[in-house]
Design an enzyme around this catalytic site. Sequence first.
Site, mmCIF file in Angstrom:
data_model
loop_
_atom_site.group_PDB
_atom_site.id
_atom_site.type_symbol
_atom_site.label_atom_id
_atom_site.label_comp_id
_atom_site.label_asym_id
_atom_site.label_seq_id
_atom_site.Cartn_x
_atom_site.Cartn_y
_atom_site.Cartn_z
ATOM 1 C CG ASN B 501 -1.863 1.211 1.201
ATOM 2 O OD1 ASN B 501 -1.250 2.310 1.208
ATOM 3 N ND2 ASN B 501 -2.895 0.919 1.785
ATOM 4 C CB THR B 502 2.051 3.506 -2.234
ATOM 5 O OG1 THR B 502 2.456 2.283 -2.803
ATOM 6 C CG2 THR B 502 3.065 4.459 -2.185
ATOM 7 C CG HIS B 503 -2.922 4.495 0.046
ATOM 8 N ND1 HIS B 503 -4.321 4.004 0.016
ATOM 9 C CD2 HIS B 503 -2.723 4.681 -1.063
ATOM 10 C CE1 HIS B 503 -4.714 3.438 -1.006
ATOM 11 N NE2 HIS B 503 -3.757 3.939 -1.971
ATOM 12 C CG ASN B 504 3.706 5.810 2.461
ATOM 13 O OD1 ASN B 504 3.398 5.723 1.188
ATOM 14 N ND2 ASN B 504 4.046 4.757 3.062
#
Lengths: 254, 573
Positions: B501-504
């Site tokens: 997941n690249t929802h930083n």
Amino acid sequence: MADNSNMQTGKKGTTRRDFLKNSGLTVGGVVLGGAIGSLFGGGSTATTQETAPAAPALTVNPSAALMFFTPDQYKLAAAAAERIYPKDDNGPGAMELNAAIYIDHQLAGAWGINSKEYMAGPFYKAEETQGSQIRILRKDLFVMGLAALNTYSNKNFDANFADLEAEQQDEVLTAFSEDKAPEISKVRSGIFFNLLRSLTIEGVYADPLYGGNKEMQGWAMRKYPGTRLSFAKEIQNSDFVQLDPESLTSHMGH
Amino acid sequence: MATKLPKVPVVVVGMGWAGGIVASELTKAGISVVGLERGKDRNSSDYMMAHDELRYQHREELMQDLSKETITSRNNEKMRALPMRDYGTFIVGDGVGGAGSHWNGQTYRFLPYDFEIKTMTEERYGADKISPDMPLQNWGITYDEIEPYYDTFEKMAGISGETVEGFGYGPRSNPYPTGPMLKTPIMELFETATKNLGYSPYILPSGNLSEAYENPDGISRAACQYCAYCENFGCEYGAKADPAVTVIPVAKQTGNLDLRTHSNVTEILNDGVKATGVLYVDTITGEEFEQPAEVVVVASYVFNNVRLLLNSGLGRPYNSADQTGSIGKNYCYQVSSASSMMFFEGKEFNLYGGAGALGIEIPDFVGDAFDHSELNFLHGAGIRVTQYGNRPIANNVVPAGTPAWGAEFKAASIKYANSFFPVKSQGASMPHRYNYLDLDPEYKDAYGKPLLRMTFDYTEQDRELVKYISKVTHKIAEEIGADIIQTNEEQGAFNVNKDTNTHNTGGVIMGADPETSAVNSYLQMWDAENVFVVGASAFPHNSAFNPTVTLGALSYRAAEGIQRFLKEGGSLV
């Protein structure tokens, strides 16, 4: 005479149909001359003095040649990949699909030398959660891993890996996958195994432009239609719609 | 020695969604903008060979070159952080369009609850509900205040979707500009099952156009073809909303955007209270330039926004020991482990087709839509079925117990190639005192600047959330009636190469109080009024939804604030 300059210049994106259209010739089972004859793979000998010499017909895939491995390494990589993805009732295995050609080409390129990875030191021992911390380049690890397969095979079965029975090869690979084989220059054998496994899967299923997935047979086995431009027509169908695979060459000339 | 260039009104660092929106709004208003982008320029012709799973997904064609810059990570302060040397989890964008080129296009708004989470949690459950180690904060803006900006983003991007009423979802001033995406057989299975269970499924909002659309800027785009190449890929049709085919061409057309690609900003020049410009390197020639500006807009990815401020000595770095400072604070992620994988015998779906934002979801377990009195976690998760298109290298899913290679693996992976899909979830991520970003003491980037260090692990809150949500996914899977159901109920340790997941979010968070936040609700820095830090770095926590539309809405608000600041100066709140 026919103007077959398209043929001679090898103009990109020119399909056989375009070529025939542009050539102004009609095809009706008639032998049309050397160039077109060879295009059809026909056995024409009706070449005349006026016809330009035909480009040599390619009877083999020109991509199926080595840019990295030695022939022995290639044979070994092909044998190992075949055990990861063997030939069975579904269809060809990794060997027949040219997965080892794919692996050869990948290791020869930028990915083989980890060009997009952070490779600055220092290299510390990592916790399981911190990802790979290996200084050895993929191309080197892979070749050392192949050598380690042979060493292990000779020690346990008195023969090189490629010459073992399939069951014995599986035993060797199982030992590597479970980190039970000796470390390879301080790298766990399982890390090499994972590299072999992922490269094999890629070699079976990547677009054929990379040298593997021969004739899209990897895709055909799993009924994958390849890289078509649209599935708007199929996506709501409650029945499975099987389509012939298409590769990226079909996107050329768009 | 850096070459000093003439001063400009505004310099923007990074040309993804945040920088693209700011550049578009300012240039349309007649303001000259210099846009600095470390990667290359892009338009849809770059994507003509994008249907290449190997190159784009597994060799990360559109992503940041990690040989130049990465992060270091550790699960806690006792560990030594080590560099993320190759990709496995976050795929940080690069080039014009940034992460907005390779995103999937899921565009959910956050909930009213998200913006006032602290107040609403305390009101309903009492102050004791929030652990002292959870620095939960209101955002300094309410849903009603952000709604017009959401509306603007959705019209610009042409978002396709259907309105959800109730469940704590905020009211909309307008319906979605385009209708919902198509409903596929697996989405119908989820729809029927969740309705049978009393839930309220809806087609998820999509940045992949369901129909041809012309936006208010006059940009026309074609409808999605469900070709299955969104995630990690660029869209050759322009059907997927991407800064490179929406806001950036608009900014270019004004003649007021000076876009400089291959320009990597290494420092924001400042005297501690005011920025004077930025220092950047031409990554092709190695030349160094100083670009003076009235206003500096920091609009790169979350990680680089935080790193640039820390490397420039702007703002007060967060200190976990006494919880002072704000830069690096409230780094959040998402919690996506709760899921139920389903395998079907003798039933094949057309899973080769799909789109990045093709899916269906239930709103029943997000935010505070359900009672948390007896639960040891806050917020919740979106529970969904999506159909991105199963590309063959990435999708070799086999039932548990099947070997990972060899004859059995091959047979099972082919047998189920078109016969599996999960009921999955995406859970909110609450801030924690010891989850934060700072500078790494040892590792440097290609320009000699310290890398960003991430200290992060999942918390008890996350593990409880996964346990609870996974049971719901299992119930839905049983109602769908798969032959094999495998439910994951455990949230393990954070693994930098395994999570996907690249929802930083977070690190330069917004708020109403300069003591506990870094920027105000216009994303203007409290400590340097001519610096605006735009992006998901401003989120004080992360919701259960994909972050882009909220990031986009805040970018529109920031653009409005920058225009006001250029006229009036001073703090905007």
